[in-house]
Motif scaffolding. Structure first.
Motif, PDB file in Angstrom:
ATOM      1  N   LYS A  70     -11.767  -4.616  13.439  1.00 57.81           N
ATOM      2  CA  LYS A  70     -11.940  -6.352  14.086  1.00 57.81           C
ATOM      3  C   LYS A  70     -11.094  -6.432  15.349  1.00 57.81           C
ATOM      4  N   ALA A  71     -11.960  -7.219  16.239  1.00 57.60           N
ATOM      5  CA  ALA A  71     -11.650  -7.031  17.813  1.00 57.60           C
ATOM      6  C   ALA A  71     -12.593  -8.001  18.101  1.00 57.60           C
ATOM      7  N   GLY A  72     -12.257  -9.537  18.054  1.00 57.72           N
ATOM      8  CA  GLY A  72     -13.314 -10.892  18.961  1.00 57.72           C
ATOM      9  C   GLY A  72     -13.754 -10.341  17.898  1.00 57.72           C
ATOM     10  N   ASP A  73     -15.224 -11.257  18.175  1.00 56.61           N
ATOM     11  CA  ASP A  73     -16.464 -11.538  17.003  1.00 56.61           C
ATOM     12  C   ASP A  73     -17.216 -10.699  16.693  1.00 56.61           C
ATOM     13  N   LEU A  74     -17.548 -10.273  15.446  1.00 56.14           N
ATOM     14  CA  LEU A  74     -18.871  -9.272  14.542  1.00 56.14           C
ATOM     15  C   LEU A  74     -19.657  -9.375  15.214  1.00 56.14           C
ATOM     16  N   SER A  75     -19.559  -9.113  16.312  1.00 58.04           N
ATOM     17  CA  SER A  75     -21.248  -9.018  16.791  1.00 58.04           C
ATOM     18  C   SER A  75     -21.609  -8.043  18.182  1.00 58.04           C
ATOM     19  N   PRO A  76     -22.118  -7.743  19.298  1.00 51.72           N
ATOM     20  CA  PRO A  76     -22.075  -6.965  20.177  1.00 51.72           C
ATOM     21  C   PRO A  76     -21.422  -7.399  21.488  1.00 51.72           C
ATOM     22  N   ALA A  77     -21.140  -7.153  21.929  1.00 51.41           N
ATOM     23  CA  ALA A  77     -20.466  -7.783  22.921  1.00 51.41           C
ATOM     24  C   ALA A  77     -20.523  -6.668  24.411  1.00 51.41           C
ATOM     25  N   ASP A  78     -20.608  -7.675  25.414  1.00 53.77           N
ATOM     26  CA  ASP A  78     -20.639  -6.769  26.852  1.00 53.77           C
ATOM     27  C   ASP A  78     -19.742  -6.013  27.205  1.00 53.77           C
ATOM     28  N   LEU A  80     -17.586  -5.918  29.518  1.00 54.69           N
ATOM     29  CA  LEU A  80     -16.522  -6.568  30.235  1.00 54.69           C
ATOM     30  C   LEU A  80     -15.537  -7.717  29.503  1.00 54.69           C
ATOM     31  N   ALA A  81     -16.808  -8.005  28.248  1.00 55.63           N
ATOM     32  CA  ALA A  81     -15.848  -9.125  27.178  1.00 55.63           C
ATOM     33  C   ALA A  81     -15.048  -8.212  25.987  1.00 55.63           C
ATOM     34  N   VAL A  82     -15.484  -7.093  26.371  1.00 58.17           N
ATOM     35  CA  VAL A  82     -14.725  -6.375  25.557  1.00 58.17           C
ATOM     36  C   VAL A  82     -13.337  -5.948  25.470  1.00 58.17           C
ATOM     37  N   LEU A  83     -13.130  -6.164  26.977  1.00 55.05           N
ATOM     38  CA  LEU A  83     -12.122  -5.985  27.662  1.00 55.05           C
ATOM     39  C   LEU A  83     -10.869  -6.846  27.985  1.00 55.05           C
ATOM     40  N   ASN A  84     -11.443  -8.572  26.855  1.00 54.12           N
ATOM     41  CA  ASN A  84     -10.701  -9.054  26.275  1.00 54.12           C
ATOM     42  C   ASN A  84     -10.012  -9.118  24.662  1.00 54.12           C
ATOM     43  N   HIS A 110     -12.113   7.971  25.097  1.00 58.70           N
ATOM     44  CA  HIS A 110     -13.145   7.700  25.719  1.00 58.70           C
ATOM     45  C   HIS A 110     -13.937   6.598  26.610  1.00 58.70           C
ATOM     46  N   TYR A 111     -14.222   6.306  27.998  1.00 55.89           N
ATOM     47  CA  TYR A 111     -14.646   5.350  28.416  1.00 55.89           C
ATOM     48  C   TYR A 111     -12.682   4.463  29.148  1.00 55.89           C
ATOM     49  N   TRP A 112     -13.070   4.589  30.367  1.00 57.42           N
ATOM     50  CA  TRP A 112     -12.022   3.174  30.725  1.00 57.42           C
ATOM     51  C   TRP A 112     -11.462   2.314  29.565  1.00 57.42           C
ATOM     52  N   LEU A 113     -12.099   1.834  28.985  1.00 57.05           N
ATOM     53  CA  LEU A 113     -11.723   0.392  28.061  1.00 57.05           C
ATOM     54  C   LEU A 113     -11.221   0.903  27.284  1.00 57.05           C
ATOM     55  N   SER A 114     -11.589   2.285  26.522  1.00 57.31           N
ATOM     56  CA  SER A 114     -10.956   2.892  25.163  1.00 57.31           C
ATOM     57  C   SER A 114      -9.174   3.797  26.143  1.00 57.31           C
ATOM     58  N   SER A 115      -9.837   3.632  27.361  1.00 63.87           N
ATOM     59  CA  SER A 115      -8.626   4.309  27.866  1.00 63.87           C
ATOM     60  C   SER A 115      -7.779   3.634  28.054  1.00 63.87           C
ATOM     61  N   TRP A 116      -7.310   2.297  28.718  1.00 62.28           N
ATOM     62  CA  TRP A 116      -6.606   0.957  28.391  1.00 62.28           C
ATOM     63  C   TRP A 116      -5.646   0.859  27.385  1.00 62.28           C
ATOM     64  N   ALA A 117      -6.542   1.114  26.127  1.00 62.87           N
ATOM     65  CA  ALA A 117      -6.165   1.081  24.629  1.00 62.87           C
ATOM     66  C   ALA A 117      -5.380   1.839  24.133  1.00 62.87           C
TER      67      ALA A 117
END
Ligand code: UDP
Length: 411
Positions: A70-78, A80-84, A110-117
């Motif tokens: 779980k990370a945010g709502d349990l629905s698809p997200a843009d 940039l929203a995933v960043l939050n 994999h991908y910049w968002l995951s690299s942050w994590a």
């Protein structure tokens, strides 16, 4: 046993590729994970849960699992929203590992968002962190300035390139641009190509493939890809639109969102404006395991992209013995060679692509040569070989990490 935590926060490797945000990276993570488990590793791919009805843990091969957090709502997200949602994602991942008493020997993001994590997690775990970006924000901006990628993305990419233990580039081209566009030192970057499942993607008779799909006789051009302007599918439509009706090949467009909006709607409108709706078939996103039928139905696979970090669709076409017509961009030239297994064009103009297509369709001997060379030319790019290279990298990083931690896995 050596355990790897793969991070693919914004998209699940089990999602059907072909929509806006699911494509080559999903295939890459799934196939690489499978290949690593065949070599005795355990792989957990952590992703964001986007639907309350999704099972939280799925074993998709022996030793390979997808774990949805779980990370945010349990629905698809843009994206940039995933960043939050990344902080919550990281917290829940840590809870999961503590709850299940799991430790990992490697982090592979994999991908910049995951690299942050990955960067945050690694400040705790202190294990080798391998980052692969798949596409780079700065490179995308260069290829198509109209699609401005956020500065934040480019900032994060640059930072992780220096904090991760290694960064994987799929090609020389990507590596060169990484070094030009980001403040990264060359010894951090390793080139490991993408792969193809040669058992799944193999030649079958065109007649059989078309019979299964219910396709008629006559020339067919195939486009396979995510629905986004960077892929240049509009160029293919305009190229074909300029051919007289009697000599116009049928175009199959594979990929697209279930709602058929966004880029797909734009492409449909272009086909309408060109009065070629009868020749263009939007077949939607197709399951990866069914794609060999589509490649084998086609006379050629057309890749008119403005940028490709690698280009799995072109690789899969070749594995099926089908020639490729492609723009000379990005990583495509790492395995496409003009006149050997493909015809390459330089300018993104409908006339240029049209004449390249006409050449291929008008010279049966050339077509036969390209088709004959196709599979052999990429036979070194099986996932098994890719996994060997990844393991060699893990092994090397394991040694470098020795002073910080005692690594007991037998990679
Ligand atoms: N793909 C698929 N179904 C579709 C469209 C695409 O399985 O409807 C797969 C395609 O076979 C390839 C991947 O998605 O493996 C696209 O990868 P590629 O490297 O060509 O493009 P990317 O998505 O990385 O930009």
């Amino acid at each position: 046993m050596c355990r790897i935590a793969m991070l693919s926060v914004h998209t699940c490797p089990l999602a059907v590729p072909g929509t806006k945000d699911t494509g080559g990276m999903n295939v890459y993570i799934r196939e690489l994970s499978r290949a690593l488990t065949k070599k005795g590793m355990l792989v957990d791919v952590f992703t964001r849960c986007t639907d309350p009805d999704q099972p939280r843990i799925v074993e998709f091969d022996e030793g390979a699992r997808v774990i949805r957090l779980k990370a945010g709502d349990l629905s698809p997200a843009d994206k940039l929203a995933v960043l939050n949602y990344l902080p919550e994602f990281v917290c829940n991942l840590r809870h999961f590992t503590e709850e299940h008493d799991l430790t990992y020997q490697f982090l592979h993001s994999h991908y910049w968002l995951s690299s942050w994590a990955g960067e945050i997690l690694n400040s705790r775990w202190n294990v080798p962190h391998v980052a692969m970006f798949h596409t780079l924000g700065a490179l995308k901006n260069e290829a198509r300035p109209a699609e401005r990628e956020s500065w934040l993305r480019i900032e994060v990419e640059g930072r992780v390139m220096n904090s991760a233990d290694a960064v994987v580039a799929a090609t020389e081209h990507e590596c060169r641009h990484m070094l030009q566009l980001y403040p990264v030192s060359p010894e951090r970057v390793r080139i490991i190509p993408c792969g193809v499942n040669l058992a799944q993607f193999r030649p079958i008779s065109r007649q059989t493939a078309r019979a299964v799909l219910g396709l008629p006789e006559g020339p067919i051009l195939l486009f396979v890809g995510r629905m986004e302007p960077l892929k240049g599918a509009d160029l293919l439509l305009r190229a074909v639109g300029g051919l007289p009706e009697g000599r116009r090949p049928r175009v199959l467009v594979v990929g697209g969102d279930p709602q058929g909006n966004g880029e797909e709607a734009r492409l449909r409108a272009i086909a309408r404006d060109l009065s070629i709706e009868q020749s263009v078939h939007f077949v939607g996103a197709i399951r990866h395991d069914l794609l060999p039928l589509y490649y084998n139905s086609a006379d050629a696979c057309v890749v008119p992209s403005y940028y490709e970090s690698f280009g799995l669709a072109a690789l899969e076409a070749l594995a099926c013995g089908v020639p490729v017509v492609a723009a000379r961009v990005g990583g495509l030239t790492s395995f496409l060679s003009d006149g050997l297994n493909a015809l390459l064009f330089n300018e993104h103009r409908p006339e240029t692509l049209r004449s390249t297509i006409q050449r291929l369709m008008g010279e049966p001997a050339l077509h036969a040569t390209l088709a004959q060379n196709a599979r052999q030319s990429i036979s070194h790019l099986a996932w098994d070989a890719v996994a060997d290279k990844v393991i060699a990298l893990y092994r090397e990083l394991c040694k470098q990490h020795a002073p910080r931690q005692v690594c007991t896995c037998r990679v």
